[in-house]
Enzyme design. Structure first.
Site, PDB file in Angstrom:
ATOM      1  N   ASP A 386       0.858  -1.178   0.000  1.00  0.00           N
ATOM      2  CA  ASP A 386       0.000   0.000   0.000  1.00  0.00           C
ATOM      3  C   ASP A 386       0.901   1.236   0.000  1.00  0.00           C
ATOM      4  O   ASP A 386       2.107   1.136   0.226  1.00  0.00           O
ATOM      5  CB  ASP A 386      -0.885  -0.041   1.247  1.00  0.00           C
ATOM      6  CG  ASP A 386      -1.760   1.194   1.384  1.00  0.00           C
ATOM      7  OD1 ASP A 386      -2.319   1.636   0.376  1.00  0.00           O
ATOM      8  OD2 ASP A 386      -1.851   1.717   2.513  1.00  0.00           O
ATOM      9  N   PHE A 539     -18.204   8.105   3.925  1.00  0.00           N
ATOM     10  CA  PHE A 539     -17.212   7.709   2.918  1.00  0.00           C
ATOM     11  C   PHE A 539     -17.013   6.198   2.987  1.00  0.00           C
ATOM     12  O   PHE A 539     -16.974   5.615   4.056  1.00  0.00           O
ATOM     13  CB  PHE A 539     -15.880   8.409   3.206  1.00  0.00           C
ATOM     14  CG  PHE A 539     -14.778   8.023   2.254  1.00  0.00           C
ATOM     15  CD1 PHE A 539     -14.528   8.776   1.117  1.00  0.00           C
ATOM     16  CD2 PHE A 539     -13.989   6.912   2.507  1.00  0.00           C
ATOM     17  CE1 PHE A 539     -13.514   8.413   0.239  1.00  0.00           C
ATOM     18  CE2 PHE A 539     -12.974   6.545   1.640  1.00  0.00           C
ATOM     19  CZ  PHE A 539     -12.732   7.289   0.505  1.00  0.00           C
ATOM     20  N   ARG A 597      -1.934  14.541  -2.221  1.00  0.00           N
ATOM     21  CA  ARG A 597      -3.251  13.905  -2.202  1.00  0.00           C
ATOM     22  C   ARG A 597      -4.305  14.991  -2.392  1.00  0.00           C
ATOM     23  O   ARG A 597      -4.300  15.998  -1.682  1.00  0.00           O
ATOM     24  CB  ARG A 597      -3.472  13.176  -0.886  1.00  0.00           C
ATOM     25  CG  ARG A 597      -2.520  12.028  -0.668  1.00  0.00           C
ATOM     26  CD  ARG A 597      -2.508  11.583   0.782  1.00  0.00           C
ATOM     27  NE  ARG A 597      -3.826  11.163   1.244  1.00  0.00           N
ATOM     28  CZ  ARG A 597      -4.291   9.924   1.135  1.00  0.00           C
ATOM     29  NH1 ARG A 597      -3.559   8.994   0.545  1.00  0.00           N
ATOM     30  NH2 ARG A 597      -5.489   9.599   1.591  1.00  0.00           N
ATOM     31  N   THR A 677      -2.448   1.503  -4.889  1.00  0.00           N
ATOM     32  CA  THR A 677      -2.897   2.722  -4.210  1.00  0.00           C
ATOM     33  C   THR A 677      -4.188   3.241  -4.826  1.00  0.00           C
ATOM     34  O   THR A 677      -4.508   2.940  -5.977  1.00  0.00           O
ATOM     35  CB  THR A 677      -1.803   3.818  -4.289  1.00  0.00           C
ATOM     36  OG1 THR A 677      -2.283   5.013  -3.706  1.00  0.00           O
ATOM     37  CG2 THR A 677      -1.407   4.102  -5.728  1.00  0.00           C
ATOM     38  N   GLY A 678      -4.892   4.027  -4.055  1.00  0.00           N
ATOM     39  CA  GLY A 678      -6.113   4.648  -4.554  1.00  0.00           C
ATOM     40  C   GLY A 678      -5.882   6.029  -5.139  1.00  0.00           C
ATOM     41  O   GLY A 678      -6.827   6.692  -5.575  1.00  0.00           O
ATOM     42  N   ASP A 679      -4.623   6.480  -5.170  1.00  0.00           N
ATOM     43  CA  ASP A 679      -4.313   7.827  -5.652  1.00  0.00           C
ATOM     44  C   ASP A 679      -4.418   7.932  -7.170  1.00  0.00           C
ATOM     45  O   ASP A 679      -4.486   6.937  -7.898  1.00  0.00           O
ATOM     46  CB  ASP A 679      -2.892   8.217  -5.231  1.00  0.00           C
ATOM     47  CG  ASP A 679      -2.824   8.550  -3.746  1.00  0.00           C
ATOM     48  OD1 ASP A 679      -3.854   8.978  -3.197  1.00  0.00           O
ATOM     49  OD2 ASP A 679      -1.759   8.362  -3.150  1.00  0.00           O
ATOM     50  N   ASN A 803      -8.397  -1.107   4.556  1.00  0.00           N
ATOM     51  CA  ASN A 803      -8.522  -1.362   3.127  1.00  0.00           C
ATOM     52  C   ASN A 803      -7.435  -2.298   2.608  1.00  0.00           C
ATOM     53  O   ASN A 803      -7.474  -2.712   1.448  1.00  0.00           O
ATOM     54  CB  ASN A 803      -8.492  -0.039   2.343  1.00  0.00           C
ATOM     55  CG  ASN A 803      -7.198   0.723   2.547  1.00  0.00           C
ATOM     56  OD1 ASN A 803      -6.567   0.612   3.595  1.00  0.00           O
ATOM     57  ND2 ASN A 803      -6.799   1.492   1.569  1.00  0.00           N
TER      58      ASN A 803
END
Length: 1114
Positions: A386, A539, A597, A677-679, A803
């Site tokens: 992650d 969220f 971010r 990653t969620g980026d 996550n």
């Protein structure tokens, strides 16, 4: 009385109606976590022990050995080890169960307050029943799951700590039921008889759906109303709730499940080699059986002194098979299982006590949850990591915000320039520059916006809404300390935004009974703005956004504030924001290229008619018991549309210490490392370069989101480019989650992977680094599973948040980090460390050593038992296959369990093929010699990554040595004593002398072999071999000689006074030294291992450093 709904999936009961609730047969709050009681312990524990195939095998052996006609050995030699192993396991089970019983008794006897006969009276935990009204006071534990009716706080919010449940020490809020919050208190008379309908018991801690009928009105219940058993009441004097789930049905107890077992690669190979050994054993038994049958048919009658045969030759041969099965069963000793378990337990203990794995920053040592995977750490080929909280600190700093026509924040570098320098995430970056934004926020006059925008005309107006969105749209808690106001929340991003809004001038000041107070500071003036909280949409990883609906008290307007990821928010914005969005997108790109971010903020003014429709839909969804969350999400989607864009934020999450160096060493070790990653793609690229996942010399291919055709063509083109430059240039791939979805969900053709999947798998092999961005937790798990299943390699996943749990559980080895987002990852992991940099020690020190130690231990175990067992087979040719044992029963019993056990265990604990300097030693060193050695250590990780030790070739080699050495220790004493030497007392060398001498040769030879394969010696090796094996053996045979049960009588003193005994041992050891030594030297010269070369270099460097130190001291 309300009508009870008949539903198989719902729980229905009455608050304050325990007598009626008894008909539903709910379990009491009595807890019992024990496995056994006095009556069931013996049968149940034995049943559990014999679920292991190995124990069944040894039980069959013990039964056969008890049949005197086919067994040449005393049954004790088979029964004793089995009983010992079973006893140790059962005693351990009994002790563990007794401690569980004591713990259960302590919990059940604890007291709390329940409402009974008009007052709250003291009661034991075990006496609580579903429907009881329970009073819990500050800092007490909730005895069961309670629906909160009221608490001592004016705002009806209680604070709980769930560290005992999920490991999170951050306080969480729980909301009391509004209509009862001001009515029920510890001193009031409670006239309540309400129907509660809720979920059936389940382990989902963060999910709860229900309704309560109170005063002829139905109110919704959710997770915010539920007080969890095991949690602590904090910052609240008291709380009153209705017992909803009790005993084993509380969410805490339903989450106390056993960890999913994982089997290491070594264990799978061991099972295969055990089959080979058993096959060899059965083959030898068969040969003895056939030879005896043939001899019995042809020659038995010629030996008249044997008498008449009891059975025919066929049956004699058949029974002989079982006789030799018993004689040769020590090829697979029961002590192997015990030794491996003890070794893994001790290795795990040393890992947890290793100061080189202790994180002073987090004040956390290494945690080992799966001792069975210790060696797997030395065989990792693929790492999935992650980003946030794993590679970075997950401690956010507010850096920029783009609002209206301006960008606020640091003024060091213009926004929009492409910045890839690693220094952007350095430690010495200044804080957010709030001067400009405060000037605009406090200004009495403000310029008009350069773009058309409904409702808002000036920069100040849009800035006010932007800051209110930051201050309102979150789930943070307020905590007043001596240093001032601080905020507590589950997301560091939210805390940063709320805190930044306060520093600029909009403070989230107070929340009471659904009313939120904002304290706004402008040009020295302070005024309050009050909002009624209607609802909040949380969220989650699917929505990637959260929003709140409020009523502005001063204007009576209804507003929606929302923030979320740009790829999600883009589809929710009003078309009137297109011009503004172009400008924000440019700023977003600049922020992302800096590795920051980003979030997009928006709002919406809701007219009265739309609000009335929305409120009706929301009330219906929120009071629905069936699929409530899905219905609420649908209502949220209806409301979260045509949103007006306010701007975007950019926060920085700096790298952890030594992350680039650790990743570079991982790559040097030949391990593929992927970042999931969620980026955004641009953010992922920048972070990848900063942390050494990517470098400027790499060929970097990108695969953004698109349709199937464009994704397929991009991947195919990337594969072609990378393959054409593979020999001269490393490659990396950056791919977005949408593209991964297309790959993972592509249809198979004739049960074979699709072409796009084949291309992706090929890229996964040839790319040194793959970065998957915009991925969900489910996609993380699917990616790990894809690589694990198709590449058949050992995978390791490391993360710090909830996550990451799915991929941690999916991988062969899961590593959790003690992060800022709770303990879910740590609890799900096999190993846990404080910081990413300690992955170095976990893999290259403990992992590699554990692999080498366990592999060599198992191979040596096979070797020493062949040396011990095969003489029984050789002796068959000298005793006419009669099944006569060559060694005494007690010698056979103690060989593996006592006489040769400890030296091997010590070698398994302390063996090293090289000295690895620690970080502290490098800092204290006066030269760079130790740094050079440490830098080369990852290059020798190939030993475990390619499994160079526990191979079939090595297995065959050790088997060959075992056969060769067994021949030495059998035939040398046999032929050396053939001339029947007589000593001065007239004693002749006989069968007894040969047997003891041969067994003594075994003890000396196997210890010599162990010593020859030991690389780094310490005092423990010396003690274990000399004192705990050789001297122990000599003492044993002297004591055993005087025992009446000895097969050999008092012959040991005669043997020890004869040179024959010492000569045989000397010759046997000399042969082993010559042949094994020659083989060792030949291998060292012709094909030296990389670790051997590195060890020689470290010795030279140590000598050079010592000489330098001596010179400087003189």
């Amino acid at each position: 009385m309300a009508k009870v709904r008949d539903s198989d999936s719902m729980r229905v009961f009455y608050a304050n109606g325990c007598e009626i609730n008894k008909k539903y047969l709910f379990p009491s709050n009595y807890l019992s976590t024990t496995k056994y009681n006095l009556l069931t312990f013996l049968p149940f524990s034995l049943f559990i022990q014999f679920r292991r195939v190995a124990n069944i095998y040894f039980l069959i052996t013990a039964i056969l050995q008890s049949i005197s006609y086919i067994s040449p050995l005393h049954p004790f030699s088979a029964i004793a080890p089995l009983v010992f192993v079973l006893s140790v396991s059962m005693i351990r089970e009994a002790i563990e169960d007794y401690f569980r019983y004591r713990s259960d008794k302590e919990v059940n006897s604890a007291t709390t307050m329940i409402y009974k006969n008009g007052i709250f009276t003291e009661a034991r935990y075990q006496d609580i029943e579903v429907g009881h009204i329970v009073l819990v006071k500050k800092d007490q534990v909730f005895p069961c799951d309670l629906v909160m009716l009221s608490n001592s706080n004016e705002n009806t919010i209680a604070y709980i700590e769930t560290s005992t449940i999920d490991g999170e020490k951050n306080l969480k809020t729980r909301q009391a039921l509004i209509p009862t919050s001001n009515i029920i208190n510890p001193d009031s008379v409670i006239r309540m008889f309400s129907l509660i309908e809720c979920d059936d018991p389940n382990p989902r801690i963060y999910q709860f759906v229900g309704t309560i009928d109170y005063m002829d009105k139905k109110y919704s219940l959710d997770k915010n109303n539920l007080l969890l058993a095991g949690a602590l009441l904090r910052n609240t004097h008291w709380a009153i709730g209705v017992a909803t789930y009790t005993g084993t049905q509380t969410k805490l107890r339903m989450n106390l499940m056993s960890r999913r077992s994982k089997q290491s690669k070594i264990e799978k190979i061991v099972n295969k080699y055990i089959v080979y050994i058993i096959s060899l054993q059965l083959l030898l038994c068969l040969s003895c059986s056939l030879l005896y049958g043939f001899w019995s048919a042809s020659s038995y009658s010629n030996n008249y002194y044997l008498g008449d045969p009891l059975y025919n030759s066929f049956l004699d041969g058949f029974l002989t098979y079982f006789t030799y099965f018993l004689l040769l069963n020590t090829m697979l000793p029961i002590s192997l299982i015990i030794s491996l378990e003890l070794l893994k337990l001790a290795q795990g203990y040393f890992m947890q006590k290793d100061l080189n794995l202790y994180s002073s920053l987090k004040d956390r040592p290494c945690k080992v949850s799966s001792f069975s995977l210790n060696e797997e750490l030395g065989m990792v080929e693929h790492i999935f990591t992650d980003k946030t909280g794993t590679l970075t600190c997950n401690k956010m700093q507010f850096k920029y915000c783009s609002v209206g026509d301006k960008v606020y924040g640091e003024s060091i570098t213009p926004i929009g320039t492409s910045l890839h320098s690693p220094t952007l995430l350095g430690k010495d970056k200044p804080e957010f520059n709030s001067k400009d934004i405060q000037n605009d926020f406090w200004a009495t006059s403000s310029p008009k916006l350069s773009f058309s925008y409904p409702h808002i005309k000036t920069q100040k107006e849009i800035l006010e809404y932007f800051l209110k969105c930051m201050a309102l749209c979150h789930e943070c808690l307020i905590e007043e300390t001596s240093q001032g106001t601080t905020f507590i929340g589950q997301s560091p991003d939210e805390i940063t935004l709320v805190d930044s809004a306060m520093r600029i001038g909009v403070k989230y000041a107070k929340i009471t009974a659904g009313m939120i107070d904002l304290q706004i500071v402008q040009a020295g003036d302070i005024y309050n703005s009050q909002y009624e909280k209607i609802c909040i949409f949380e969220f989650d990883s699917d929505r990637k956004r959260n929003s709140i609906v409020v009523r502005e008290v001063a204007t009576d307007r209804y507003l929606l504030f929302i923030k979320g990821a740009d790829n999600i928010m883009g589809g929710l914005l009003s078309k009137s924001c297109e011009e503004y969005m172009e400008k924000v997108n440019r700023d977003l790109l600049g922020f992302s290229e800096k590795g920051l971010r980003t979030l997009i903020l928006g709002f919406k003014i809701i007219d009265q008619e739309d609000y009335a429709n929305f409120k009706a839909q929301y009330d219906e969804a929120s009071t629905s018991v069936d699929k409530r969350e899905e219905k609420i999400k649908k209502v949220a989607e209806i409301m979260e549309c045509n949103v007006m864009l306010l701007g975007c934020t950019a926060v920085e999450d700096s790298l952890q210490a030594e992350v680039p160096e650790t990743i570079q060493d991982i790559r040097n070790a030949g391990i593929n490392i992927w970042m999931l990653t969620g980026d955004k793609l641009e953010t992922a690229v920048n972070i990848g370069k900063t942390c050494s996942l990517l470098n400027e010399s790499m060929l970097i291919e990108k695969c953004p989101s698109g349709d199937f055709s464009s994704t397929f063509n991009l991947l195919k083109s990337s594969l072609s480019k990378i393959e054409s430059t593979l020999e001269v240039q490393e490659a990396g791939l950056i791919i977005e989650g949408a593209a991964i979805d297309l790959i993972l969900n592509s249809p198979k053709i004739n049960n074979s992977p699709s072409e796009i999947l084949e291309i992706f798998l090929r890229l996964s092999v040839i790319c040194k680094t793959v970065i998957c961005c915009r991925v969900t937790p489910g996609q993380k798990k699917d990616i790990v599973k894809l690589i694990k299943d198709h590449r058949k390699c050992v995978t390791l996943a490391i993360g710090d948040g909830a996550n990451d749990v799915s991929m941690i559980l999916e991988s062969q080895v899961g590593v959790g980090l003690y992060g800022e987002e709770g303990m879910q990852a740590v609890q799900a992991s096999d190993y846990a460390v404080g910081e990413f940099k300690y992955l170095w020690e976990l893999l290259f020190t403990h992992g590699r050593f554990n692999y080498i130690r366990q592999s060599e231990m198992i191979l040596y175990f096979i070797y020493k038992n062949l040396v011990f067992t095969l003489p029984q087979y050789y002796f068959a040719f000298y005793c006419t296959y009669s099944g006569q044992t060559v060694y005494d029963d007690w010698y056979i019993t103690t060989y593996n369990m006592i006489l040769t056990a400890l030296p091997l265990l010590v070698k398994g604990l302390f063996e090293k093929d090289l000295k690895i300097p620690s970080r502290v030693q490098i800092l204290e060193s006066s030269t760079d010699a130790l740094s050079r050695i440490r830098a080369k250590v990852p290059h020798v990780y190939v030993t475990g990554r390619h499994n160079l030790i526990f191979t079939r070739t090595a297995f065959i080699g050790w088997v060959v040595f075992g056969i060769f050495h067994s021949g030495i220790i059998f035939f040398i004493p046999l032929y050396a004593g053939q001339r029947s030497i007589i000593n001065t007392q007239g004693y002749e060398l006989d069968y007894t002398t040969f047997s003891i001498t041969s067994f003594s040769c075994i003890i000396f030879v196997v210890n010599l072999k162990l010593a020859m394969t030991t690389r780094l010696w310490n005092i423990y090796h010396m003690i274990s071999i000399l004192l705990l094996s050789i001297f122990l053996y000599l003492g044993f045979i002297l004591v055993y000689d005087f025992m009446a049960s000895s097969l050999f009588g008092d012959s040991i003193l005669v043997i020890l006074t004869n040179y024959y005994f010492y000569l045989c041992i000397f010759i046997a050891m000399s042969w082993v030294c010559v042949f094994d030594g020659a083989w060792f030297i030949l291998k060292r010269i012709v094909v030296p291992k990389s670790s051997e070369i590195l060890m020689e270099e470290s010795v030279r460097d140590d000598s050079a450093e010592n000489r330098a130190l001596n010179s400087s001291n003189s």
